[in-house]
Design a protein around this motif. Structure first.
Motif, PDB file in Angstrom:
ATOM      1  N   ALA A  91      72.150  61.240  82.547  1.00 18.98           N
ATOM      2  CA  ALA A  91      72.714  62.575  82.365  1.00 18.98           C
ATOM      3  C   ALA A  91      72.056  63.293  81.189  1.00 18.98           C
ATOM      4  CB  ALA A  91      74.221  62.482  82.151  1.00 18.98           C
ATOM      5  N   ALA A  92      71.837  62.569  80.091  1.00 18.42           N
ATOM      6  CA  ALA A  92      71.190  63.163  78.924  1.00 18.42           C
ATOM      7  C   ALA A  92      69.736  63.525  79.221  1.00 18.42           C
ATOM      8  CB  ALA A  92      71.261  62.207  77.739  1.00 18.42           C
ATOM      9  N   ALA A  93      69.091  62.733  80.071  1.00 16.62           N
ATOM     10  CA  ALA A  93      67.701  63.007  80.412  1.00 16.62           C
ATOM     11  C   ALA A  93      67.561  64.359  81.100  1.00 16.62           C
ATOM     12  CB  ALA A  93      67.161  61.902  81.325  1.00 16.62           C
ATOM     13  N   ARG A  94      68.584  64.803  81.781  1.00 13.32           N
ATOM     14  CA  ARG A  94      68.557  66.133  82.396  1.00 13.32           C
ATOM     15  C   ARG A  94      68.876  67.220  81.373  1.00 13.32           C
ATOM     16  NH1 ARG A  94      68.889  68.534  87.395  1.00 13.32           N
ATOM     17  NH2 ARG A  94      69.921  70.557  87.432  1.00 13.32           N
ATOM     18  N   THR A  95      69.809  66.950  80.469  1.00 17.81           N
ATOM     19  CA  THR A  95      70.271  67.975  79.537  1.00 17.81           C
ATOM     20  C   THR A  95      69.237  68.304  78.474  1.00 17.81           C
ATOM     21  OG1 THR A  95      72.543  67.214  79.875  1.00 17.81           O
ATOM     22  CG2 THR A  95      72.129  68.599  77.962  1.00 17.81           C
ATOM     23  N   VAL A  96      68.551  67.303  77.947  1.00 20.09           N
ATOM     24  CA  VAL A  96      67.625  67.527  76.832  1.00 20.09           C
ATOM     25  C   VAL A  96      66.482  68.474  77.216  1.00 20.09           C
ATOM     26  CG1 VAL A  96      65.965  66.429  75.287  1.00 20.09           C
ATOM     27  CG2 VAL A  96      68.227  65.408  75.636  1.00 20.09           C
ATOM     28  N   PRO A  97      65.736  68.240  78.315  1.00 21.95           N
ATOM     29  CA  PRO A  97      64.683  69.205  78.660  1.00 21.95           C
ATOM     30  C   PRO A  97      65.240  70.573  79.048  1.00 21.95           C
ATOM     31  CG  PRO A  97      64.902  67.543  80.375  1.00 21.95           C
ATOM     32  CD  PRO A  97      65.715  67.073  79.218  1.00 21.95           C
ATOM     33  N   LEU A  98      66.452  70.600  79.578  1.00 19.23           N
ATOM     34  CA  LEU A  98      67.088  71.888  79.875  1.00 19.23           C
ATOM     35  C   LEU A  98      67.216  72.713  78.596  1.00 19.23           C
ATOM     36  CD1 LEU A  98      68.716  73.906  81.561  1.00 19.23           C
ATOM     37  CD2 LEU A  98      70.701  72.411  81.320  1.00 19.23           C
ATOM     38  N   ILE A  99      67.662  72.073  77.524  1.00 21.59           N
ATOM     39  CA  ILE A  99      67.813  72.781  76.248  1.00 21.59           C
ATOM     40  C   ILE A  99      66.448  73.146  75.668  1.00 21.59           C
ATOM     41  CG2 ILE A  99      68.595  72.502  73.863  1.00 21.59           C
ATOM     42  CD1 ILE A  99      70.889  70.773  74.969  1.00 21.59           C
ATOM     43  N   VAL A 100      65.482  72.210  75.750  1.00 22.45           N
ATOM     44  CA  VAL A 100      64.174  72.422  75.127  1.00 22.45           C
ATOM     45  C   VAL A 100      63.416  73.582  75.766  1.00 22.45           C
ATOM     46  CG1 VAL A 100      61.885  71.383  74.825  1.00 22.45           C
ATOM     47  CG2 VAL A 100      63.945  70.053  74.323  1.00 22.45           C
ATOM     48  N   PHE A 101      63.496  73.713  77.093  1.00 24.89           N
ATOM     49  CA  PHE A 101      62.665  74.691  77.800  1.00 24.89           C
ATOM     50  C   PHE A 101      63.383  76.002  78.121  1.00 24.89           C
ATOM     51  CE2 PHE A 101      60.373  70.748  78.735  1.00 24.89           C
ATOM     52  CZ  PHE A 101      59.070  71.143  78.469  1.00 24.89           C
ATOM     53  N   LEU A 102      64.640  76.146  77.728  1.00 22.01           N
ATOM     54  CA  LEU A 102      65.372  77.359  78.084  1.00 22.01           C
ATOM     55  C   LEU A 102      64.710  78.626  77.550  1.00 22.01           C
ATOM     56  CD1 LEU A 102      69.194  76.559  77.819  1.00 22.01           C
ATOM     57  CD2 LEU A 102      68.029  77.710  79.712  1.00 22.01           C
ATOM     58  N   LEU A 103      64.322  78.633  76.292  1.00 19.00           N
ATOM     59  CA  LEU A 103      63.753  79.838  75.699  1.00 19.00           C
ATOM     60  C   LEU A 103      62.420  80.200  76.357  1.00 19.00           C
ATOM     61  CD1 LEU A 103      64.549  79.403  71.904  1.00 19.00           C
ATOM     62  CD2 LEU A 103      65.859  80.621  73.660  1.00 19.00           C
ATOM     63  N   ILE A 104      61.602  79.196  76.648  1.00 16.60           N
ATOM     64  CA  ILE A 104      60.337  79.462  77.335  1.00 16.60           C
ATOM     65  C   ILE A 104      60.614  80.025  78.730  1.00 16.60           C
ATOM     66  CG2 ILE A 104      58.226  78.415  78.226  1.00 16.60           C
ATOM     67  CD1 ILE A 104      58.424  76.379  75.967  1.00 16.60           C
ATOM     68  N   GLY A 105      61.611  79.454  79.410  1.00 15.44           N
ATOM     69  CA  GLY A 105      61.969  79.957  80.730  1.00 15.44           C
ATOM     70  C   GLY A 105      62.421  81.403  80.691  1.00 15.44           C
ATOM     71  N   GLY A 106      63.192  81.778  79.673  1.00 15.09           N
ATOM     72  CA  GLY A 106      63.634  83.155  79.546  1.00 15.09           C
ATOM     73  C   GLY A 106      62.485  84.106  79.290  1.00 15.09           C
ATOM     74  N   ALA A 107      61.543  83.698  78.435  1.00 12.12           N
ATOM     75  CA  ALA A 107      60.391  84.557  78.143  1.00 12.12           C
ATOM     76  C   ALA A 107      59.516  84.745  79.375  1.00 12.12           C
ATOM     77  CB  ALA A 107      59.575  83.966  76.993  1.00 12.12           C
ATOM     78  N   LEU A 108      59.279  83.660  80.127  1.00 10.60           N
ATOM     79  CA  LEU A 108      58.464  83.778  81.336  1.00 10.60           C
ATOM     80  C   LEU A 108      59.128  84.662  82.384  1.00 10.60           C
ATOM     81  CD1 LEU A 108      56.987  80.210  81.927  1.00 10.60           C
ATOM     82  CD2 LEU A 108      55.752  82.307  81.379  1.00 10.60           C
ATOM     83  N   ALA A 109      60.441  84.574  82.489  1.00  7.64           N
ATOM     84  CA  ALA A 109      61.148  85.365  83.498  1.00  7.64           C
ATOM     85  C   ALA A 109      61.108  86.853  83.194  1.00  7.64           C
ATOM     86  CB  ALA A 109      62.599  84.899  83.606  1.00  7.64           C
TER      87      ALA A 109
END
Length: 434
Positions: free
Chosen positions: A56-74
């Protein structure tokens, strides 16, 4: 006599809105079932409770790490393409997960890697998707549209979890994971057919870092926005600790086992659906005042578990909390859609998501040690107190009390001067900075 014709969909629900809602329902059905299947897949290979938490943590950690990059790309690329690409990544990761489980060769580390890929996909999908539904309808219908959308997603979550549990028992977790992969494929295909000809062209800044700084300025320049994001960084953490750690323990030791806790969670789900129905009929003028007041009931489940109250009372509390969550969700998204420039929406959304999720892993990890140090009732009362205190503090922010729903027929720039409206929260604006 001419036959009576019943409309297939409301007049305000156009093609794009229908495609987006259908895609969200389909993927919600698959994903909620996959949450059940993933845990049982880990246990089926001899994994421990710690291994379940690791995946479960393996899914949450990259979600948190890449959120800002995902927002900028979008905000630089067409959002529907980002959504489709993220769905494709989730489809591939879940399909591989399903193949490994069905073949009987899955290992915990492999599950963790595939869960991490799913988290990356979600990090790019969520900021791009946020606000897309509201962009497909007129301002006067946006609150109702989002409420109906939320009803569909919440209903899919309830149904998907129930069907997923039954299918795991009947056929095993691998087939449920395969269904989730197929659901992502269908959802991505539906989103690929969106008509984006009328949507504005994306123009990014000089770099992703510059875009992120621009998004940060949008957040910190609006006291109502950053104060509520800060509030929910703690509120979501406290709710997660109470519901994922303390709730099952209280149910096992004081309420008679997992069945009463499942009933309470089901009551919450029903509350979210009825809360969405309420918001299709109600469009409060003071968006954030109503929304933040609706956060106060989120302190009740922790208090009910601390007592603990009997199962019927706990179910009633969870039902009321579900209704209040939807009132906040609809008013919050309506405020964001009204106040945040469209071309910066995904970046702002990524900061919102980051604030909402960042402290959840820490809170769930610390829940056990805190319980050992002060006792479970004290820990639960502490969760309840923090929700209340943070919410009351946010109600002291003038912009939260002042921001109002704009007349739908006024453009954003003209309506910003409407009396009682916080506008775009420009720091130089006397209303916004009061």
């Amino acid at each position: 006599m001419s036959p009576v014709r019943f409309p297939v969909r409301p007049s305000w629900a156009g093609r794009n809105y229908t495609l987006l809602t259908a895609a969200a329902v389909v993927s919600g059905l698959g994903s909620s079932g996959a949450l059940v299947a993933g845990a049982f897949a880990v246990l089926a290979v001899g994994g421990s409770a710690t291994d379940v938490g690791l995946v479960a943590a393996a899914r949450t950690v990259p979600l948190i790490v890449f959120l800002l990059i995902g927002g900028a790309l979008a905000d630089r690329l067409p959002r529907h393409r980002v959504m489709v690409a993220a769905n494709a990544l989730n489809c591939v990761s879940q399909a591989l997960f399903a193949v490994l489980v069905l073949a009987g060769s899955a290992r915990v580390w492999q599950m963790a890697v595939l869960a991490a890929l799913g988290g990356v996909g979600q990090a790019f999908f969520s900021p791009a998707a946020e606000g897309m539904v509201l962009a497909t309808v007129s301002g006067s219908r946006s609150g109702r549209a989002f409420a109906v959308f939320r009803m569909g997603v919440n209903g899919a979550g309830i149904l998907g979890a129930g069907l997923g549990g039954a299918l795991v028992a009947a056929a095993g977790p691998g087939w449920v994971l395969a269904i989730d992969a197929a659901a992502f494929a269908v959802a991505g295909s539906l989103r690929a057919f969106l008509d984006v000809r009328g949507m504005p062209e994306r123009r990014g800044g000089a770099s992703l870092a510059a875009d992120l700084r621009d998004g940060w300025r949008e957040v910190v320049g609006r006291p109502w926005l950053w104060s509520i994001v800060l509030q929910f960084s703690v509120v979501n953490a406290m709710v997660a600790a109470a519901e994922t750690v303390y709730g099952p323990l209280v149910a096992r030791e004081r309420l008679g086992g997992p069945q009463p806790w499942g009933l309470a969670l089901s009551a919450f789900g029903v509350g979210t659906v009825l809360g969405g129905l309420l918001m299709t009929r109600w469009a409060p003028r003071r968006l954030l005042l109503v929304g933040v007041l609706a956060v106060l009931p989120l302190a009740l489940p922790s208090a009910a578990l601390a007592v603990p109250v009997p199962t019927p009372a706990l179910a009633a509390v969870m039902f009321a909390t579900g209704v209040s969550v939807e009132v906040f969700a609809v008013t919050w998204m309506s405020a964001l859609h009204q106040e945040v420039p469209e071309e910066k929406f995904s970046r702002v959304s990524s900061y919102d998501w980051l604030g909402s999720l960042a402290m959840v892993p820490l809170a769930t990890a610390a829940a056990g040690p805190v319980q050992n140090a002060v006792g479970r009732p004290a820990a639960l009362w502490g969760c309840s107190a923090l929700v209340l205190l943070l919410t009351l503090a946010v109600l002291c922010v003038p912009d939260v009390r002042r921001l109002t729903r704009r007349p739908a027929d006024l453009p954003k720039t003209e309506a910003a001067g409407t009396e009682g409206t916080a506008g775009t929260a420009d720091p130089a604006d006397p209303i916004a900075s009061a």
